[in-house]
Write a protein that holds these residues in place. Structure first.
Motif, PDB file in Angstrom:
ATOM      1  N   LYS A   1       0.587  -0.921   0.049  1.00 28.49           N
ATOM      2  CA  LYS A   1       0.363  -0.058   0.066  1.00 28.49           C
ATOM      3  C   LYS A   1       0.863   1.120  -0.055  1.00 28.49           C
ATOM      4  CE  LYS A   1      -3.257  -2.053   2.228  1.00 28.49           C
ATOM      5  NZ  LYS A   1      -4.982  -2.223   3.466  1.00 28.49           N
ATOM      6  N   SER A   2       1.962   1.433   0.375  1.00 27.11           N
ATOM      7  CA  SER A   2       2.731   3.055   0.682  1.00 27.11           C
ATOM      8  C   SER A   2       3.554   2.230  -0.771  1.00 27.11           C
ATOM      9  CB  SER A   2       3.607   2.258   1.886  1.00 27.11           C
ATOM     10  OG  SER A   2       4.455   1.619   2.028  1.00 27.11           O
ATOM     11  N   ARG A   3       3.779   1.005  -1.208  1.00 27.55           N
ATOM     12  CA  ARG A   3       4.593   2.138  -2.701  1.00 27.55           C
ATOM     13  C   ARG A   3       3.596   2.578  -3.095  1.00 27.55           C
ATOM     14  NH1 ARG A   3       8.502   3.512  -5.384  1.00 27.55           N
ATOM     15  NH2 ARG A   3       8.961   1.987  -6.934  1.00 27.55           N
ATOM     16  N   MET A   4       2.961   1.307  -3.328  1.00 33.58           N
ATOM     17  CA  MET A   4       1.716   1.400  -4.359  1.00 33.58           C
ATOM     18  C   MET A   4       1.451   3.465  -4.272  1.00 33.58           C
ATOM     19  SD  MET A   4       0.125  -0.227  -6.227  1.00 33.58           S
ATOM     20  CE  MET A   4      -0.635   0.824  -7.168  1.00 33.58           C
ATOM     21  N   THR A   5       0.594   3.923  -3.164  1.00 35.86           N
ATOM     22  CA  THR A   5       1.002   5.872  -2.944  1.00 35.86           C
ATOM     23  C   THR A   5       1.818   5.705  -3.304  1.00 35.86           C
ATOM     24  OG1 THR A   5      -0.317   4.878  -0.693  1.00 35.86           O
ATOM     25  CG2 THR A   5       0.204   7.144  -0.605  1.00 35.86           C
ATOM     26  N   VAL A   6       2.781   5.938  -3.547  1.00 32.26           N
ATOM     27  CA  VAL A   6       4.296   6.804  -3.674  1.00 32.26           C
ATOM     28  C   VAL A   6       4.014   7.049  -5.282  1.00 32.26           C
ATOM     29  CG1 VAL A   6       6.727   6.426  -4.507  1.00 32.26           C
ATOM     30  CG2 VAL A   6       5.504   6.621  -2.051  1.00 32.26           C
ATOM     31  N   LEU A   7       3.887   5.317  -5.685  1.00 33.20           N
ATOM     32  CA  LEU A   7       3.707   5.449  -7.619  1.00 33.20           C
ATOM     33  C   LEU A   7       2.695   5.930  -8.053  1.00 33.20           C
ATOM     34  CD1 LEU A   7       4.452   0.782  -7.000  1.00 33.20           C
ATOM     35  CD2 LEU A   7       6.392   3.334  -8.073  1.00 33.20           C
ATOM     36  N   VAL A   8       1.320   5.685  -7.403  1.00 37.21           N
ATOM     37  CA  VAL A   8       0.099   6.411  -7.617  1.00 37.21           C
ATOM     38  C   VAL A   8       0.400   8.070  -7.965  1.00 37.21           C
ATOM     39  CG1 VAL A   8      -1.720   7.414  -7.330  1.00 37.21           C
ATOM     40  CG2 VAL A   8      -1.010   4.424  -7.066  1.00 37.21           C
TER      41      VAL A   8
END
Length: 156
Positions: free
Chosen positions: A66-73
């Motif tokens: 989730k934390s990585r998805m936030t950065v990528l998004v």
């Protein structure tokens, strides 16, 4: 005898899988823009296939935290490739989807990949290409039967 065949399948699968992944990651790197990571492209192509979906759905499918998805998004939004949308049924859920720029970007990336893959396989004979196509179709069929194709199967 069946156990020996299952063991041979397992061994072969575990040998070929990393080679295929490495091949496509390297190929992807060759046709990708340096500003974007492999995961960026994974998200974009997933959204092309799925349409507007919750961020968590994309993360779960691609095995991205989730934390990585936030950065990528956030990065892809800043670059104008995707947007956040409130869910039509539940406004508490935030979906993401491709923008028009994102659709064009993803289309061109896929075309570059297809071109490079075609070039890599261009040295094969017609018979080898036909055999490889049959092998791929067989692999897809087996993956669907084992529910490893990423799709839900009908429960009978």
């Amino acid at each position: 005898m069946r156990d020996q065949k299952l063991d041979a399948v397992s061994e072969s699968f575990l040998k070929v899988f990393p080679v295929v992944i490495k091949y496509f990651i390297l190929l992807g790197d060759q046709v990708s823009e340096p500003n974007y990571s492999y995961q960026d492209y994974q998200i974009l192509h997933a959204l092309k296939d799925m349409g507007e979906v919750p961020i968590s759905t994309v993360g779960n499918i691609l095995l991205i935290s989730k934390s990585r998805m936030t950065v990528l998004v956030d990065k892809l939004i800043d670059h104008g490739l995707i947007e956040r949308y409130p869910d039509k049924k539940d406004r508490r859920i935030i979906n993401i989807g491709l923008t028009e720029n994102g659709r064009e970007f993803t289309f061109h990336h896929k075309e570059k990949l297809k071109s490079d893959v075609s070039e890599k396989f261009s040295g094969l004979s017609d018979e080898e290409l036909e055999q490889f196509l049959k092998s791929i179709a067989n692999f897809q069929e087996v993956m669907a039967k084992t529910n490893m194709d990423g799709k839900e199967r009908d429960k009978k």
